[in-house]
Design an enzyme around this catalytic site. Structure first.
Site, PDB file in Angstrom:
ATOM      1  N   GLN A   9     -31.390 -30.021 -20.524  1.00 55.09           N
ATOM      2  CA  GLN A   9     -30.889 -29.111 -21.791  1.00 55.09           C
ATOM      3  C   GLN A   9     -32.448 -30.352 -23.268  1.00 55.09           C
ATOM      4  OE1 GLN A   9     -27.559 -28.599 -22.983  1.00 55.09           O
ATOM      5  NE2 GLN A   9     -27.442 -27.729 -24.942  1.00 55.09           N
ATOM      6  N   SER A  88     -28.215 -35.201 -16.406  1.00 51.39           N
ATOM      7  CA  SER A  88     -27.020 -33.833 -17.028  1.00 51.39           C
ATOM      8  C   SER A  88     -27.449 -32.425 -16.502  1.00 51.39           C
ATOM      9  CB  SER A  88     -27.331 -34.213 -18.452  1.00 51.39           C
ATOM     10  OG  SER A  88     -26.203 -33.651 -19.215  1.00 51.39           O
ATOM     11  N   LEU A  89     -27.571 -31.772 -17.322  1.00 52.25           N
ATOM     12  CA  LEU A  89     -27.335 -30.839 -16.120  1.00 52.25           C
ATOM     13  C   LEU A  89     -28.342 -30.460 -15.132  1.00 52.25           C
ATOM     14  CD1 LEU A  89     -27.669 -27.401 -16.823  1.00 52.25           C
ATOM     15  CD2 LEU A  89     -29.485 -27.265 -18.154  1.00 52.25           C
ATOM     16  N   ARG A 113     -20.178 -23.675 -16.999  1.00 54.10           N
ATOM     17  CA  ARG A 113     -20.464 -25.358 -18.285  1.00 54.10           C
ATOM     18  C   ARG A 113     -20.990 -24.779 -20.039  1.00 54.10           C
ATOM     19  NH1 ARG A 113     -24.627 -29.559 -18.793  1.00 54.10           N
ATOM     20  NH2 ARG A 113     -24.360 -31.426 -18.408  1.00 54.10           N
ATOM     21  N   HIS A 195     -21.338 -35.974 -22.767  1.00 58.77           N
ATOM     22  CA  HIS A 195     -21.023 -36.414 -22.237  1.00 58.77           C
ATOM     23  C   HIS A 195     -19.888 -37.702 -22.976  1.00 58.77           C
ATOM     24  CE1 HIS A 195     -23.229 -35.317 -18.298  1.00 58.77           C
ATOM     25  NE2 HIS A 195     -24.369 -35.352 -19.649  1.00 58.77           N
ATOM     26  N   GLN A 244     -18.828 -35.260 -14.104  1.00 59.31           N
ATOM     27  CA  GLN A 244     -19.823 -35.817 -15.242  1.00 59.31           C
ATOM     28  C   GLN A 244     -19.818 -35.536 -16.950  1.00 59.31           C
ATOM     29  OE1 GLN A 244     -23.040 -33.107 -15.985  1.00 59.31           O
ATOM     30  NE2 GLN A 244     -24.834 -34.166 -14.754  1.00 59.31           N
TER      31      GLN A 244
END
Length: 291
Positions: A9, A88-89, A113, A195, A244
């Site tokens: 992102q 991440s993503l 998500r 996170h 995650q």
């Protein structure tokens, strides 16, 4: 060895993917399939939308995922990853690229998500902040000393960490980071504390969707955010992907491990060049490229 990395992102921009749509029949087919799966024309927002429209949670994550995955698919025979990782993503893009997830399943999970994270953000005021110029252990110690929830969330490169948690705790931590010698400690314009433990409601929601999804044996290992190590077992990949959302992104450690395991070229696949920049800060000798 060829390593392919996929951004998260924040890499989105107006017009992303439009060239692919216009020049590749395969890309066009996949973009239209995505519009169908999502139930709205995400391509209209990606190609012509404003920065504000692109920043909408239900748009941002699927948009970055689609740009990355469709770009990888249009590389055809040239795309031969020997290791993959995503920030991440971007880990979801990496898992489609190495054959763990199908295009359709990857997109559905990314969409779920995004919506689960949005809901979690609305429960408690929370945020993230970038901390520059402090060693990892100092950042961790400062976070541990603050009342309330604040943790190290993204290990982006040496001297560049992102912290995440309750808004008041993050603000206090920023002041303490500056007092500890940080060059900068800056609140980021994000919707919530990604996170961090604040994402627990989203993790629970996404866990059910991930559990119900088929994960295949990948064609090459993925270096997952949670472990910063090469994983090829489908069940282990699934387990790490569930963790995650509430665990830190160990990007620095992942890149260091990929280099130790023989990565000679890192190719960033998707919008922007953020990861290529971070990789050269992690290792000045690293060779990077953009797909």
């Amino acid at each position: 060895m060829k390593a392919y990395v996929f951004p998260g992102q924040g890499a989105q921009f107006t017009g992303m993917g439009k060239d692919l749509y216009e020049t590749s029949a395969l890309a066009r087919e996949l973009f239209e399939k995505a519009n169908e799966i999502l139930g709205f024309r995400i391509t209209d927002i990606m190609f012509e939308g404003t920065a504000e429209e692109l920043k909408e949670t239900k748009v941002t994550q699927p948009a970055v995922f689609l740009h990355s995955v469709i770009l990888a698919k249009t590389l055809g025979e040239d795309f031969k990853p020997e290791m993959v990782a995503g920030h991440s993503l971007g880990e979801f893009s990496a898992l489609v690229a190495n054959g763990t997830l199908s295009f359709e399943d990857g997109l559905k999970l990314v969409s779920q998500r995004a919506l689960a994270m949005q809901k979690a953000c609305e429960i408690t005021p929370s945020t993230m902040a970038a901390v520059l110029g402090l060693a990892d252990n100092v950042v961790e110690e400062v976070c541990a000393s603050i009342d309330g929830v604040v943790v190290a969330a993204n290990y982006n490169c040496p001297g560049q960490l992102v912290i995440s948690g309750e808004t008041t705790a993050v603000e206090k931590a920023c002041e303490a980071m500056k007092a500890a010698g940080a060059k900068r400690a800056l609140i980021l314009p994000v919707g919530g504390a990604f996170h961090s433990p604040m994402m627990e409601p989203a993790r629970e929601e996404l866990a059910a969707a991930i559990e119900a999804t088929t994960f295949a044996t990948p064609i090459c290992p993925v270096y997952q955010n949670v472990t910063a190590s090469a994983i090829s077992d489908a069940n282990e990949i699934k387990k790490n992907l569930i963790i995650q959302l509430t665990a830190p992104v160990k990007w620095t450690q992942s890149v260091q491990q990929m280099i130790a395991d023989g990565a000679t070229l890192f190719t960033e696949v998707g919008p922007g060049k953020v990861l290529a920049g971070l990789i050269t800060k992690i290792d000045k000798e690293a060779v990077t490229a953009n797909a």
